[in-house]
Design a protein around this motif. Structure first.
Motif, mmCIF file in Angstrom:
data_model
loop_
_atom_site.group_PDB
_atom_site.id
_atom_site.type_symbol
_atom_site.label_atom_id
_atom_site.label_comp_id
_atom_site.label_asym_id
_atom_site.label_seq_id
_atom_site.Cartn_x
_atom_site.Cartn_y
_atom_site.Cartn_z
ATOM 1 N N ASP A 192 10.855 22.715 0.641
ATOM 2 C CA ASP A 192 9.972 23.390 1.597
ATOM 3 C C ASP A 192 8.871 22.481 2.151
ATOM 4 N N PHE A 193 8.967 21.181 1.896
ATOM 5 C CA PHE A 193 8.013 20.234 2.489
ATOM 6 C C PHE A 193 8.385 20.014 3.955
ATOM 7 N N PRO A 194 7.418 19.967 4.897
ATOM 8 C CA PRO A 194 5.966 20.052 4.718
ATOM 9 C C PRO A 194 5.398 21.454 4.966
ATOM 10 N N ALA A 195 6.289 22.437 5.081
ATOM 11 C CA ALA A 195 5.791 23.792 5.344
ATOM 12 C C ALA A 195 4.885 24.279 4.210
ATOM 13 N N ASN A 196 5.205 23.884 2.986
ATOM 14 C CA ASN A 196 4.426 24.323 1.831
ATOM 15 C C ASN A 196 3.797 23.108 1.158
ATOM 16 N N ILE A 197 2.508 22.942 1.339
ATOM 17 C CA ILE A 197 1.766 21.821 0.748
ATOM 18 C C ILE A 197 1.080 22.311 -0.523
ATOM 19 N N LEU A 198 1.287 21.588 -1.608
ATOM 20 C CA LEU A 198 0.686 21.965 -2.883
ATOM 21 C C LEU A 198 -0.669 21.280 -3.061
ATOM 22 N N ASN A 199 -1.599 22.000 -3.641
ATOM 23 C CA ASN A 199 -2.939 21.475 -3.881
ATOM 24 C C ASN A 199 -3.159 21.388 -5.388
ATOM 25 N N PRO A 200 -3.275 20.186 -5.942
ATOM 26 C CA PRO A 200 -3.407 20.047 -7.400
ATOM 27 C C PRO A 200 -4.674 20.683 -7.956
ATOM 28 N N ALA A 201 -5.690 20.866 -7.108
ATOM 29 C CA ALA A 201 -6.938 21.465 -7.583
ATOM 30 C C ALA A 201 -6.755 22.917 -7.986
ATOM 31 N N VAL A 202 -5.712 23.571 -7.451
ATOM 32 C CA VAL A 202 -5.465 24.973 -7.793
ATOM 33 C C VAL A 202 -4.107 25.151 -8.475
ATOM 34 N N CYS A 203 -3.469 24.024 -8.829
ATOM 35 C CA CYS A 203 -2.175 24.071 -9.526
ATOM 36 C C CYS A 203 -2.360 23.631 -10.978
ATOM 37 N N LYS A 204 -1.412 23.976 -11.794
ATOM 38 C CA LYS A 204 -1.338 23.419 -13.130
ATOM 39 C C LYS A 204 -0.559 22.103 -13.065
ATOM 40 N N GLU A 205 -0.926 21.168 -13.947
ATOM 41 C CA GLU A 205 -0.246 19.871 -13.930
ATOM 42 C C GLU A 205 1.261 20.026 -14.099
ATOM 43 N N LYS A 206 1.692 20.949 -14.926
ATOM 44 C CA LYS A 206 3.118 21.118 -15.185
ATOM 45 C C LYS A 206 3.883 21.544 -13.932
ATOM 46 N N ASP A 207 3.167 22.094 -12.938
ATOM 47 C CA ASP A 207 3.817 22.543 -11.715
ATOM 48 C C ASP A 207 4.021 21.420 -10.704
ATOM 49 N N ILE A 208 3.337 20.299 -10.881
ATOM 50 C CA ILE A 208 3.433 19.211 -9.905
ATOM 51 C C ILE A 208 3.843 17.875 -10.530
ATOM 52 N N VAL A 209 3.922 17.826 -11.857
ATOM 53 C CA VAL A 209 4.353 16.603 -12.537
ATOM 54 C C VAL A 209 5.452 16.951 -13.539
ATOM 55 N N THR A 210 6.554 16.219 -13.454
ATOM 56 C CA THR A 210 7.638 16.371 -14.420
ATOM 57 C C THR A 210 7.844 15.034 -15.114
ATOM 58 N N ARG A 211 7.855 15.047 -16.440
ATOM 59 C CA ARG A 211 8.024 13.798 -17.188
ATOM 60 C C ARG A 211 9.276 13.882 -18.047
ATOM 61 N N TYR A 212 10.118 12.887 -17.888
ATOM 62 C CA TYR A 212 11.332 12.798 -18.701
ATOM 63 C C TYR A 212 11.090 11.819 -19.835
ATOM 64 N N TYR A 213 11.331 12.263 -21.069
ATOM 65 C CA TYR A 213 11.151 11.411 -22.240
ATOM 66 C C TYR A 213 12.525 11.118 -22.845
ATOM 67 N N PRO A 214 12.977 9.874 -22.773
ATOM 68 C CA PRO A 214 14.301 9.530 -23.306
ATOM 69 C C PRO A 214 14.268 9.348 -24.817
ATOM 70 N N GLU A 215 15.426 9.081 -25.366
ATOM 71 C CA GLU A 215 15.480 8.736 -26.782
ATOM 72 C C GLU A 215 14.741 7.420 -27.005
ATOM 73 N N SER A 216 14.237 7.236 -28.209
ATOM 74 C CA SER A 216 13.488 6.020 -28.511
ATOM 75 C C SER A 216 14.410 4.803 -28.512
ATOM 76 N N GLY A 217 13.801 3.649 -28.361
ATOM 77 C CA GLY A 217 14.571 2.409 -28.422
ATOM 78 C C GLY A 217 14.964 1.853 -27.073
ATOM 79 N N LEU A 218 14.613 2.541 -25.972
ATOM 80 C CA LEU A 218 14.920 2.043 -24.639
ATOM 81 C C LEU A 218 13.762 1.200 -24.115
ATOM 82 N N PHE A 219 13.983 0.601 -22.957
ATOM 83 C CA PHE A 219 12.958 -0.280 -22.404
ATOM 84 C C PHE A 219 11.887 0.497 -21.641
ATOM 85 N N TYR A 220 11.992 1.817 -21.609
ATOM 86 C CA TYR A 220 10.958 2.658 -21.033
ATOM 87 C C TYR A 220 10.756 3.858 -21.950
#
Length: 301
Positions: free
Chosen positions: A57-85
């Motif tokens: 829905d971009f750019p019709a719907n612009i999100l504002n982090p000041a009124v959002c929760k972090e979980k709604d605008i940031v997604t973090r993938y955590y892999p298994e240990s032992g990788l280079f990231y």
């Protein structure tokens, strides 16, 4: 291009696309952040990336982090240990750019959020199929909030500069980068470069340049020896084991930058830099929207 060989880049970008598809997003930009982007990485540094995505829905719907929760605008993938990231973070683009205007997320104000704009778009290692760096950079520089940038770099000197007899070499370099950034801001009144080579390219003090590059070389040599002699490879394992004695001139350089930054902050008003930022961010959305359409050319393939 991102840092590293083709195989590393393909692994990271493929995984980022997979994560984006799971949240109905489209990856449009990626950047190296962390020590690699600053040019102070060692043999066991982690591969630290940040990706930006747009929603359907971009750019019709612009999100504002000041009124959002972090979980709604940031997604973090955590892999298994032992990788280079250790993780791959994906940020929703429209909300990410709002940090230029108002660096607030989960109700918390942070100068570091404002700095993340520069760290992302000015990194020397980027995945940029839509040419966003060249299109957005001329718009980002004029709306730099110098006060927030100074606050960020001053806080980094406070965080990393240790006055004990010796200091973690990694922290010494981070404090040096923050100090060089303060001097750059004094001279040019905008975001400082991310990479140490760019910062040292405008540094007039030859002895400072020599000292910093000497420390980088020593860190890498000792890191190589450390991982050769350890039983199990651990990301950043050497970073907290390599210490160095203080260099008097470099200490003075860092502490003078700290005091300079404090004086500059006192001269800037509370509303510094907010006048045109909001309008410029709105125009950035239009630029991004146009960029998404440029890759469709009839008659090619």
């Amino acid at each position: 291009m991102l840092f590293g060989n083709d195989k590393i880049q393909e692994i990271i970008c493929t995984k980022a696309r997979e994560i984006a598809s799971e949240i109905n997003g489209k990856i449009v930009f990626g950047a190296m952040v962390g020590s690699i982007s600053q040019g102070v990485h060692a043999a066991d540094s982690d591969y630290d990336t940040r990706f930006l995505y747009i929603r359907d829905d971009f750019p019709a719907n612009i999100l504002n982090p000041a009124v959002c929760k972090e979980k709604d605008i940031v997604t973090r993938y955590y892999p298994e240990s032992g990788l280079f990231y250790d993780k791959i973070p994906l940020w929703e683009l429209s909300s990410f750019l709002q940090f230029i205007v108002n660096p607030v997320i989960d109700g918390e104000h942070s100068a570091g959020l404002h700095h993340n704009i520069a760290w992302t778009f000015f990194s020397p290692y980027v995945w940029d199929p839509y040419g966003l760096v060249s299109k957005l950079t001329p718009m980002i520089y004029p709306v730099c909030n110098v006060k927030l940038e100074l606050q960020h770099h001053i806080s980094k000197i406070e965080e990393f500069f240790d006055r004990e007899d010796d200091i973690l070499l990694k922290n010494y370099l981070y404090a040096s980068i923050a100090a060089a950034s303060v001097y750059y801001i004094e001279k040019f009144s905008t975001y400082a470069p991310i990479h140490i080579d760019s910062l040292m390219g405008v540094e007039e003090r030859e002895t400072i340049r020599q000292t910093i590059y000497k420390l980088i070389g020593r860190m890498r040599e000792e890191s190589e020896r450390y991982i050769q002699n350890t039983d199990e490879f651990v990301l950043q394992g050497s970073h907290y084991n390599i210490r160095t004695a203080h260099e008097r001139e470099l200490d003075e350089y860092i502490l003078e930058a700290f005091q300079l930054g404090k004086r500059m902050l006192q001269s800037l008003g509370d509303e510094y830099g907010k006048t045109i930022a909001g309008d410029m961010v709105e125009r950035m959305y239009t630029v991004i929207e146009h960029a998404m359409k440029e890759q469709v050319v009839r008659g090619l393939f």
